[in-house]
Design an enzyme around this catalytic site. Sequence first.
Site, PDB file in Angstrom:
ATOM      1  N   ARG A   1     114.076  85.795   8.949  1.00 50.81           N
ATOM      2  CA  ARG A   1     115.002  87.345   9.214  1.00 50.81           C
ATOM      3  C   ARG A   1     115.453  87.848  10.264  1.00 50.81           C
ATOM      4  O   ARG A   1     115.137  87.076  11.440  1.00 50.81           O
ATOM      5  CB  ARG A   1     114.403  88.346   8.328  1.00 50.81           C
ATOM      6  CG  ARG A   1     113.409  88.673   7.404  1.00 50.81           C
ATOM      7  CD  ARG A   1     112.001  88.532   7.323  1.00 50.81           C
ATOM      8  NE  ARG A   1     111.615  87.861   5.521  1.00 50.81           N
ATOM      9  CZ  ARG A   1     111.762  88.570   4.700  1.00 50.81           C
ATOM     10  NH1 ARG A   1     112.548  89.700   5.036  1.00 50.81           N
ATOM     11  NH2 ARG A   1     111.080  88.513   3.466  1.00 50.81           N
TER      12      ARG A   1
ATOM     13  N   GLY B   1     103.824  91.858   4.859  1.00 52.73           N
ATOM     14  CA  GLY B   1     102.669  92.043   4.472  1.00 52.73           C
ATOM     15  C   GLY B   1     102.353  91.962   3.627  1.00 52.73           C
ATOM     16  O   GLY B   1     100.736  92.500   3.106  1.00 52.73           O
ATOM     17  N   ARG B   2     102.798  91.718   2.100  1.00 51.95           N
ATOM     18  CA  ARG B   2     102.787  91.027   1.333  1.00 51.95           C
ATOM     19  C   ARG B   2     103.433  90.167   0.448  1.00 51.95           C
ATOM     20  O   ARG B   2     103.647  89.833  -0.556  1.00 51.95           O
ATOM     21  CB  ARG B   2     102.931  92.780   0.153  1.00 51.95           C
ATOM     22  CG  ARG B   2     104.183  92.690  -0.153  1.00 51.95           C
ATOM     23  CD  ARG B   2     104.446  94.208  -0.798  1.00 51.95           C
ATOM     24  NE  ARG B   2     105.531  94.463  -0.862  1.00 51.95           N
ATOM     25  CZ  ARG B   2     106.059  95.160  -1.848  1.00 51.95           C
ATOM     26  NH1 ARG B   2     106.296  94.706  -2.946  1.00 51.95           N
ATOM     27  NH2 ARG B   2     107.886  95.546  -1.744  1.00 51.95           N
TER      28      ARG B   2
ATOM     29  N   LYS C   1     105.023  86.794  -3.623  1.00 48.56           N
ATOM     30  CA  LYS C   1     104.713  88.256  -3.398  1.00 48.56           C
ATOM     31  C   LYS C   1     104.165  88.495  -4.166  1.00 48.56           C
ATOM     32  O   LYS C   1     104.077  89.039  -5.192  1.00 48.56           O
ATOM     33  CB  LYS C   1     106.628  88.498  -3.698  1.00 48.56           C
ATOM     34  CG  LYS C   1     106.570  90.265  -3.168  1.00 48.56           C
ATOM     35  CD  LYS C   1     108.359  90.486  -2.714  1.00 48.56           C
ATOM     36  CE  LYS C   1     108.112  91.880  -2.230  1.00 48.56           C
ATOM     37  NZ  LYS C   1     110.174  92.316  -2.253  1.00 48.56           N
TER      38      LYS C   1
ATOM     39  N   ASP D   1      97.881  96.935   0.608  1.00 45.85           N
ATOM     40  CA  ASP D   1      96.601  96.123  -0.204  1.00 45.85           C
ATOM     41  C   ASP D   1      97.093  94.525  -0.077  1.00 45.85           C
ATOM     42  O   ASP D   1      96.568  93.434  -0.142  1.00 45.85           O
ATOM     43  CB  ASP D   1      96.210  96.302  -0.995  1.00 45.85           C
ATOM     44  CG  ASP D   1      97.501  96.558  -2.180  1.00 45.85           C
ATOM     45  OD1 ASP D   1      98.265  96.060  -1.825  1.00 45.85           O
ATOM     46  OD2 ASP D   1      96.693  97.741  -3.005  1.00 45.85           O
ATOM     47  N   GLY D   2      98.548  94.735   0.259  1.00 48.88           N
ATOM     48  CA  GLY D   2      99.228  93.054  -0.095  1.00 48.88           C
ATOM     49  C   GLY D   2      99.592  92.546  -1.830  1.00 48.88           C
ATOM     50  O   GLY D   2     100.231  91.744  -1.451  1.00 48.88           O
TER      51      GLY D   2
ATOM     52  N   ARG E   1     108.647  83.104  -5.173  1.00 48.84           N
ATOM     53  CA  ARG E   1     110.891  83.104  -4.923  1.00 48.84           C
ATOM     54  C   ARG E   1     110.962  82.251  -3.609  1.00 48.84           C
ATOM     55  O   ARG E   1     109.826  81.370  -2.897  1.00 48.84           O
ATOM     56  CB  ARG E   1     111.056  84.822  -4.552  1.00 48.84           C
ATOM     57  CG  ARG E   1     110.045  85.181  -2.854  1.00 48.84           C
ATOM     58  CD  ARG E   1     110.705  87.000  -2.584  1.00 48.84           C
ATOM     59  NE  ARG E   1     110.225  86.882  -1.586  1.00 48.84           N
ATOM     60  CZ  ARG E   1     110.248  87.649  -1.135  1.00 48.84           C
ATOM     61  NH1 ARG E   1     111.076  89.147  -1.349  1.00 48.84           N
ATOM     62  NH2 ARG E   1     109.863  88.211   0.800  1.00 48.84           N
TER      63      ARG E   1
ATOM     64  N   ASP F   1     114.583  93.779   9.352  1.00 44.57           N
ATOM     65  CA  ASP F   1     113.132  92.809   8.366  1.00 44.57           C
ATOM     66  C   ASP F   1     114.291  92.321   7.644  1.00 44.57           C
ATOM     67  O   ASP F   1     113.559  91.891   7.040  1.00 44.57           O
ATOM     68  CB  ASP F   1     111.856  93.928   8.620  1.00 44.57           C
ATOM     69  CG  ASP F   1     112.042  94.799   7.598  1.00 44.57           C
ATOM     70  OD1 ASP F   1     113.021  96.307   8.400  1.00 44.57           O
ATOM     71  OD2 ASP F   1     111.683  95.513   6.941  1.00 44.57           O
ATOM     72  N   ASN F   2     114.404  93.303   6.336  1.00 45.57           N
ATOM     73  CA  ASN F   2     115.054  92.797   5.319  1.00 45.57           C
ATOM     74  C   ASN F   2     116.241  92.264   5.653  1.00 45.57           C
ATOM     75  O   ASN F   2     117.380  92.445   4.237  1.00 45.57           O
ATOM     76  CB  ASN F   2     115.033  94.161   4.104  1.00 45.57           C
ATOM     77  CG  ASN F   2     114.169  94.547   4.275  1.00 45.57           C
ATOM     78  OD1 ASN F   2     112.819  93.950   4.181  1.00 45.57           O
ATOM     79  ND2 ASN F   2     114.012  96.294   3.689  1.00 45.57           N
TER      80      ASN F   2
END
Length: 521
Positions: free
Chosen positions: A199, A102-103, A122, A134-135, A192, A269-270
């Site tokens: 994931r 999403g971002r 990121k 808003d990302g 990064r 998801d992390n």
Amino acid sequence: MKLNIQDTFTKELPADKILENTRRQVLDACFSFVEPKKTANPKLLHVSEEMLTAIGLTKEDAKSEDFVNIFTGNKVLENTHPFAMCYGGHQFGNWAGQLGDGRAINLTEIVHNKKRWAIQLKGAGETPYSRTADGLAVLRSSVREYLCSEAMFHLGVPTTRALSLSLSGDDVLRDMLYNGNAAYEKGAIVSRLAPSFIRFGSFEILSSRKNYPALKTLADYTIANFYPEITSEGKQKYLDFLTQIRNRTIEMIVHWQRVGFVHGVMNTDNMSILGLTIDYGPYGWLEGYDTGWTPNTTDNQHKRYRFGNQSQIGVWNLFQLANALFPLIEEAPPLQEILDEYADIYQKKYLKMMKSKIGLFSEDTNDYELIGRLEETLQLTETDMTLFFRNLALISSDDTFETAFDNIKIAFYTIIEVKDEIKNHWQDWFNRYLKRLQQETFSDSVKKEKMNAVNPKYVLRNYMAQLAIDAADKGDYNLIEELYQLLKSPYDEQEKHQKWFAKRPEWARNKVGCSALSCSS
């Protein structure tokens, strides 16, 4: 500026057929093509020379306008097609459906010195997976991610890396405490890197949608590119895949426990499919040793992601991954067997790690009990984890309780509490420990060297990061550089930085950003 671009993810995996950058459910795809948002006035604040070298660039390259523009999203590299990944996830134990980048926007993949790096921005703008957000990212969260990922690497913890930290020149609206008081903050972007950002949730979303051909394609791609040691075929290949992910996940979490790191938001998801620490949001290091502590304000009530529960969440998340991979195997018992082995493997690795932290290297069946007693005793009064274990190396087997205790009392936040029953607990533990040390064959100097190699002197305490954020917000980036250099050698004495080898100051106990953090970016 020349990079050896060798994209595989976008060439080998199914792409979103819709090219418009609109928020939506993305079906039958592992990613969506999307370009970063142009920023108003990008400014490079810090760059990692190590990571420049790792991807084949120089310090001179980093000074170029091209570099700033590419790593803030203002320019797209030639012959590349930026994209955002599609994945799902279990958040705080509940299936959340589609989540995705999403971002975060992936720029490309490069290969240098036979090592592959995926490069990601990121905070570079909205994607189809941004939902109502808003990302973008703000300076405070970006400073924390940039410093932490590099600090973790030098601590010896498996992690994603960071290349650069930049201001976007745009203001970003955020409700930092989720209390209705939104305010504008400085926008920022972190570049990064990791071999891959795939994931657990990348597999979960495909499996949940019963898109088994894409699930198999993603699994085969991941194994071929990142698990070359797996040479089996058929169902066994996917069982070996889960086994390797289990082992890497255990290795990562044992390292977290070793240095006192709490991830804070171990949603599926992390969780990196490569066993890397990923997504530095509301993380923190233990100040006082407390197995019940979580840095995440969202987790305050149930403390699902508390320090003492990270190993349990690791296996819970692996269960979700096993469920996602089941359609490729279609047999539950072998999957269950892999997961059932988790606890025993983790306990053995954890015991070995904890023994190394207290300087025990020979075998003794009572060591498990000795460590358990220590973990309980550390929590009787607030005791700084980093200071305690670092100073424990100063103790020798012929010390008395009094001399041993003098070496570690700096770790107590309220020394007057260490009396009566608490003092008796410490005396009992030290008597057992000093007796146990007599069984060791290493000299005191060798023991100290070995202990100092696993017990860091310096970690990125939340208040330290907050001081750097506060200074950066005023346009002073010197503390980012000071902490960056300090944390490159966390096991060294670094006498000139001795001020950072200290308990959290009392002013930071309840200050925003210095204790718990929200998921706000």
